[in-house]
Design a protein around this motif. Structure first.
Motif, mmCIF file in Angstrom:
data_model
loop_
_atom_site.group_PDB
_atom_site.id
_atom_site.type_symbol
_atom_site.label_atom_id
_atom_site.label_comp_id
_atom_site.label_asym_id
_atom_site.label_seq_id
_atom_site.Cartn_x
_atom_site.Cartn_y
_atom_site.Cartn_z
ATOM 1 N N CYS A 41 52.362 -13.685 41.294
ATOM 2 C CA CYS A 41 52.715 -12.401 41.166
ATOM 3 C C CYS A 41 52.620 -11.477 42.408
ATOM 4 N N ILE A 42 53.981 -11.047 42.606
ATOM 5 C CA ILE A 42 53.318 -10.147 43.896
ATOM 6 C C ILE A 42 52.825 -8.951 43.997
ATOM 7 N N LEU A 43 53.227 -8.220 42.754
ATOM 8 C CA LEU A 43 52.267 -7.145 42.416
ATOM 9 C C LEU A 43 53.494 -6.531 42.367
ATOM 10 N N CYS A 44 55.084 -6.766 42.330
ATOM 11 C CA CYS A 44 55.827 -5.898 42.630
ATOM 12 C C CYS A 44 56.381 -4.738 42.031
ATOM 13 N N ARG A 45 56.409 -4.965 40.209
ATOM 14 C CA ARG A 45 56.260 -3.892 39.958
ATOM 15 C C ARG A 45 57.883 -4.577 38.648
ATOM 16 N N ARG A 46 57.945 -5.076 39.270
ATOM 17 C CA ARG A 46 59.630 -5.090 39.578
ATOM 18 C C ARG A 46 60.567 -5.027 37.316
ATOM 19 N N ASN A 79 63.881 -0.335 39.538
ATOM 20 C CA ASN A 79 62.221 -0.736 40.254
ATOM 21 C C ASN A 79 62.421 0.267 42.160
ATOM 22 N N GLU A 80 63.036 1.285 42.191
ATOM 23 C CA GLU A 80 62.823 1.954 43.659
ATOM 24 C C GLU A 80 62.316 2.818 43.965
ATOM 25 N N ILE A 81 60.391 2.223 44.495
ATOM 26 C CA ILE A 81 59.722 2.655 44.256
ATOM 27 C C ILE A 81 58.853 2.714 45.848
ATOM 28 N N GLY A 82 59.402 1.862 46.210
ATOM 29 C CA GLY A 82 58.995 1.824 48.085
ATOM 30 C C GLY A 82 57.340 1.043 47.729
ATOM 31 N N ALA A 83 57.184 0.073 47.196
ATOM 32 C CA ALA A 83 55.573 0.161 47.392
ATOM 33 C C ALA A 83 55.187 -1.232 48.449
ATOM 34 N N CYS A 84 56.188 -2.158 47.997
ATOM 35 C CA CYS A 84 56.441 -3.264 48.888
ATOM 36 C C CYS A 84 55.763 -3.013 50.784
ATOM 37 N N ARG A 85 56.550 -2.518 51.105
ATOM 38 C CA ARG A 85 56.485 -1.890 52.566
ATOM 39 C C ARG A 85 57.328 -2.909 53.396
ATOM 40 N N MET A 86 58.616 -3.906 52.461
ATOM 41 C CA MET A 86 58.659 -5.347 53.392
ATOM 42 C C MET A 86 60.269 -4.081 54.094
ATOM 43 N N CYS A 87 60.616 -3.013 53.568
ATOM 44 C CA CYS A 87 61.730 -2.631 54.006
ATOM 45 C C CYS A 87 61.410 -1.297 55.277
ATOM 46 N N CYS A 121 64.237 2.032 51.157
ATOM 47 C CA CYS A 121 64.551 1.996 50.146
ATOM 48 C C CYS A 121 64.614 3.875 48.795
ATOM 49 N N VAL A 122 63.421 4.055 49.896
ATOM 50 C CA VAL A 122 63.964 5.286 49.072
ATOM 51 C C VAL A 122 63.770 6.960 50.223
ATOM 52 N N TYR A 123 63.729 6.129 51.670
ATOM 53 C CA TYR A 123 63.632 7.456 52.678
ATOM 54 C C TYR A 123 65.153 8.117 52.573
ATOM 55 N N PRO A 124 65.257 9.094 52.214
ATOM 56 C CA PRO A 124 67.191 9.366 52.084
ATOM 57 C C PRO A 124 67.183 10.135 53.821
ATOM 58 N N VAL A 125 68.556 10.110 53.652
ATOM 59 C CA VAL A 125 69.007 9.997 55.081
ATOM 60 C C VAL A 125 68.964 12.055 55.202
ATOM 61 N N SER A 126 69.156 11.963 56.297
ATOM 62 C CA SER A 126 69.801 14.099 56.936
ATOM 63 C C SER A 126 70.182 14.130 57.987
ATOM 64 N N GLU A 127 70.722 14.518 58.208
ATOM 65 C CA GLU A 127 71.446 15.566 60.041
ATOM 66 C C GLU A 127 71.521 15.178 60.870
ATOM 67 N N GLY A 128 71.654 14.124 61.794
ATOM 68 C CA GLY A 128 71.038 13.899 62.854
ATOM 69 C C GLY A 128 69.842 12.823 63.426
ATOM 70 N N MET A 129 69.769 12.158 62.143
ATOM 71 C CA MET A 129 68.883 11.113 61.679
ATOM 72 C C MET A 129 69.027 9.877 62.589
ATOM 73 N N ILE A 150 68.639 -4.570 55.505
ATOM 74 C CA ILE A 150 66.796 -4.223 56.188
ATOM 75 C C ILE A 150 66.887 -5.426 54.638
ATOM 76 N N PRO A 151 65.548 -5.854 55.333
ATOM 77 C CA PRO A 151 64.678 -6.498 53.135
ATOM 78 C C PRO A 151 64.147 -5.869 53.198
ATOM 79 N N THR A 152 64.344 -5.979 52.088
ATOM 80 C CA THR A 152 63.275 -5.946 50.333
ATOM 81 C C THR A 152 62.857 -6.907 50.016
ATOM 82 N N LEU A 153 61.985 -6.319 49.093
ATOM 83 C CA LEU A 153 61.238 -7.484 47.921
ATOM 84 C C LEU A 153 60.412 -6.544 46.694
ATOM 85 N N CYS A 154 60.350 -5.266 46.764
ATOM 86 C CA CYS A 154 60.294 -4.617 45.326
ATOM 87 C C CYS A 154 61.437 -4.015 44.923
#
Ligand code: HC0
Ligand code: SF4
Length: 573
Positions: free
Chosen positions: A146-151, A40-48, A62-70, A30-34
Motif C-alpha cells: 500500500c502506498i497510502l494514496c487513498r484511492r 480522489n483529487e486530494i493532491g496528497a502524493c506530490r507526484m504531479c 491535480c488540485v491547482y486551478p489555472v489563473s489568467e497569465g499563469m 504530468i505523472p500522478t499516483l493518488c
C-alpha cells in the motif's frame, strides 16, 4: 476562459480547470499516483508537482486551478528531482516483489519508476509493519504494497457509500484498514471489489481461486462445467490486447474448451430463467397486493449492502436467486439428471466480472441441489491469467458455440451485464405476458445509460408502471432514502452494486488512472452489451427454447413448487 502558458506553450481553458487538465489538453502528461479523476483529487502524493512562476513552492497540478497569465513549468530540474525523491521514498517502504505480484506489468508505481527513470533507491531503512488480510471470501489486503494514496478509501466512501476502510494510526504507522485494524471479513464490507479497481498497486486483489479450478480440471472423476457472466464477453478480450469492450462471445467457448472444461455454458441462460421467475413474481405482487416496490436481487454486493444498511427493504427484495445461482442449482439437478451424471461429481465454475460472486456462492442459502450449487468463482482477471498460463491466446481463437442446453440464451439475458439491463429484460417479458401482444419496440432506452439514477414510466394494459434503476451503492442509498422518505414511489427497482452495472464489476480488467482520465470504459463495455443483444436472433427471455424445455421437463411453470425450492430464497437481517 483563462489563458496561461505551460512550458512556454499557450493554452486556453475554462475557469476552474486544474493545471493537470490544462496540460493534458495540449498532450502533456504530468505523472500522478493518488489522483483518480472525479474520485480522489486530494493532491496528497506530490507526484504531479510543477513550478508555477511566482509561487513559493512547487504545486500539485491535480488540485491547482489555472489563473489568467499563469506560467507553468512541468519539466525543470527541480520538478524532476522532487518527483524522483517522492517516488524513491515510496519505493523505500514498499514490498518490491514485483515479478510475483498480481499487478506485475499493470502497476502504476512500477510504471512510474520506469517512466521517471529510477535506477536505484537512495533511501533505505525500516519498513512499516504490514498486514496481510485474506479472511474475506472476496478481497485480499496486503498493506506491504500500500502506498497510502487513498484511492480505495474515496471509492469505498463516496462511490459505494460504504466507508469501511480508512487511514488508521499516524505518521509512519499509518495504514489503510477497517476500524481497529480488523479484517474486511469482520466489518460491513460488501465485497464489491471497487476498491481493487481503484488501487494503483497490488495492495488490494481478489481472493485467488485458480488453484481450485486447476485441480478440478485435472481430476478425471470430475465433470467440470463452466458458465460465463454476461459482462465477461465484452471485457475478457481487453486482457488479450483487443480493444476496450471488444465482443468475444464466441471466442470464449473455444478458449475454455482448450483449457479443459467438459462443457461451456452461459449465465445468460440463468438470466433468462431469472426473468421468467422474477417477471412472474412481479406480476403476482402487483396483482395480489404483495410488497412493492419489488427490488432486483441478482447483485450480491447489493444484497449484502441491503442486509447491513437497509434491512427495512429486505422484504422488497425479489426472492429470486441470481442467474449465477439459478444456473448452479439447475446444473446439479436437471442437467445432472438429464445427462445421467452423479451431481456430486459435477464441479460448477463461474466466470464473473464480480468479486462478490465468490462470497455469494458460499452463502448457506445457495445449496438447494444438496451440494454447494456453484463450486468456484473466477473473476475475468483470474480466467485471463489461467488462459495465459496455459498458452491460450483468446484473441487467436476461432468462433465456437456454447454447449446445449444450458448455453442457449437470448439478448435479454445478455443485457443483464449493463445497468438497466435486468429491468429492460423483465419489461420485455412482463409486457408480453400481461398483454399477450408482441412488443413493437423492445428497446426500453429510458433505463439505459450512465446516469446514476434513472426513472421511467411504462404503460402496460393501461396501467402505469413506475420503474427506477440505480448503479453504484452511493446512488442506491440516494434512491432508497427517497423511497423511505416517501419522496418517490415505484413499482419496480433495479439495483446493481457496481457503477455501470456488471460491466464495471470489481473483477473486471483494471485500467490505470491515466487510462480512465478521458475514457468512460464502462459506457464502452455497456454499448457493446447492447450490440450483443441487437445481434441475437432471440431477444426476449420467454422465447428461450432451452428455458421453455426446462419448464416442460422439470420445473412445471414459473413460481412452481420446484422453482421455489431450487431458484428462490429469502434474506433475513
Ligand atoms: Fe452480473 Fe448477473 S448480470 S450479476 O452483473 O443478474 O457478476 O455480467 O453474471 O448472476 O446474469 C455479474 C454480469 C452476472 C448474475 C447475470 C445478474
Ligand atoms: Fe469498500 Fe467494496 Fe472494497 Fe469492501 S470491497 S472495502 S465495500 S470498496
Amino acid at each position: 476562459m483563462v489563458n496561461l502558458t505551460i512550458d512556454g506553450e499557450k493554452v486556453q481553458v475554462p475557469k476552474g480547470t486544474t493545471v493537470l487538465e490544462a496540460a493534458r489538453k495540449i498532450g502533456k502528461k504530468i505523472p500522478t499516483l493518488c489522483f483518480l479523476k472525479g474520485i480522489n483529487e486530494i493532491g496528497a502524493c506530490r507526484m504531479c508537482v510543477v513550478e508555477v512562476k511566482g509561487a513559493r513552492a512547487l504545486q500539485a497540478a491535480c488540485v491547482y486551478p489555472v489563473s489568467e497569465g499563469m506560467e507553468v513549468y512541468t519539466n525543470t530540474p527541480a520538478v524532476r528531482e522532487a518527483r524522483k525523491v517522492t517516488l524513491e521514498l515510496l519505493l523505500s517502504d514498499h514490498n518490491l516483489e514485483c515479478p510475483t505480484c498480481v499487478r506485475n506489468l499493470n502497476c502504476e508505481l512500477q510504471k512510474l519508476a520506469e517512466e521517471l527513470g529510477i535506477k536505484s533507491i537512495r533511501f533505505t531503512g525500516e519498513k512499516h509493519k504490514a498486514k496481510y488480510d485474506d479472511f474475506s471470501p472476496s478481497i485480499v489486503r496486503d498493506t506491504s504494497k500500500c502506498i497510502l494514496c487513498r484511492r480505495c478509501v474515496s471509492t469505498c466512501h463516496n462511490v459505494q457509500g460504504v466507508g469501511v476502510i480508512s487511514p488508521n494510526h499516524r505518521g509512519f504507522e499509518t495504514m489503510v484498514a477497517p476500524v481497529y485494524d480488523m479484517s474486511l471479513a469482520e466489518v460491513a464490507c460488501v465485497n464489491c471489489g471497487q476498491c481493487i479497481l481503484a488501487c494503483p498497486v497490488g495492495a488490494l486483489k481478489e481472493k485467488d481461486d485458480t488453484d481450485k479450478v486447476w485441480q478440478a480440471l485435472q481430476d478425471p472423476e470430475k465433470h467440470v462445467i463452466v458458465q460465463i457472466a454476461p459482462a465477461v464477453r465484452v471485457s475478457l478480450g481487453e486482457e488479450f490486447g483487443l480493444g476496450r469492450g471488444a465482443i468475444v462471445t464466441k471466442k470464449i467457448p473455444a478458449a475454455l474448451r482448450r483449457l479443459g472444461f467438459d462443457r461451456v455454458f452461459d449465465t445468460d441462460f440463468g438470466a433468462d430463467l431469472t426473468i421468467m421467475e422474477e417477471g412472474h413474481e412481479f406480476l403476482e405482487r402487483l396483482e395480489h397486493g404483495g410488497k412493492l416496490p419489488l427490488i432486483t436481487s441478482c447483485s450480491p454486493g447489493w444484497i449484502k449492502f441491503c442486509e447491513h444498511y437497509y434491512p427495512e427493504f429486505l422484504e422488497n427484495l425479489s426472492t429470486c436467486k441470481s442467474p449465477q445461482q439459478m444456473f448452479g442449482a439447475v446444473a446439479k439437478t436437471y442437467y445432472a439428471q438429464k445427462m445421467g451424471i452423479d451431481p456430486s461429481k459435477i464441479f460448477v465454475v463461474s466466470i464473473m466480472p464480480c468479486t462478490a460472486k465468490k462470497y455469494e456462492c458460499q452463502r448457506p442459502e445457495m445449496r438447494s441441489s444438496g451440494y454447494q450449487d456453484v463450486d468456484a468463482v473466477l473473476t475475468t482477471r483470474e480466467i485471463a491469467r489461467m488462459l495465459k498460463e496455459a498458452g491460450i491466446n483468446l484473441a487467436a481463437m476461432p468462433d465456437e458455440e456454447f454447449d446445449e442446453p444450458l448455453g442457449i440464451s437470448t439478448g435479454a439475458g445478455a443485457i443483464f451485464g449493463a445497468t438497466g439491463g435486468v429491468m429492460e429484460a423483465a419489461l420485455r417479458t412482463v409486457y408480453e405476458v400481461v398483454t399477450g401482444k408482441e412488443l413493437e419496440n423492445i428497446e426500453f432506452t429510458g433505463v439505459r445509460g450512465v446516469e446514476g439514477i434513472k426513472e421511467a414510466v411504462v404503460e402496460i394494459n393501461g396501467m402505469k408502471i413506475k420503474v427506477a434503476v440505480a448503479h453504484g451503492l452511493a446512488n442506491a442509498r440516494k434512491l432508497l432514502d427517497r423511497v423511505k422518505n416517501k419522496e418517490a414511489e415505484y413499482h419496480f427497482i433495479e439495483i446493481m452494486a457496481c457503477p455501470g452495472g456488471c460491466v464495471g464489476g470489481g473483477g473486471q480488467p483494471i485500467l490505470s488512472a491515466d487510462e480512465r482520465f478521458d475514457v468512460d470504459y464502462r459506457a464502452i463495455r455497456g454499448n457493446a452489451i447492447y450490440e450483443v443483444d441487437r445481434k441475437m436472433p432471440l431477444r426476449k427471455s420467454h422465447e428461450n427454447p432451452a428455458v421453455q424445455q426446462l419448464y416442460k421437463e422439470f420445473l412445471g411453470k414459473p413460481l412452481s413448487e420446484k422453482s421455489h425450492e431450487l431458484l428462490h430464497t429469502h434474506y433475513t437481517p
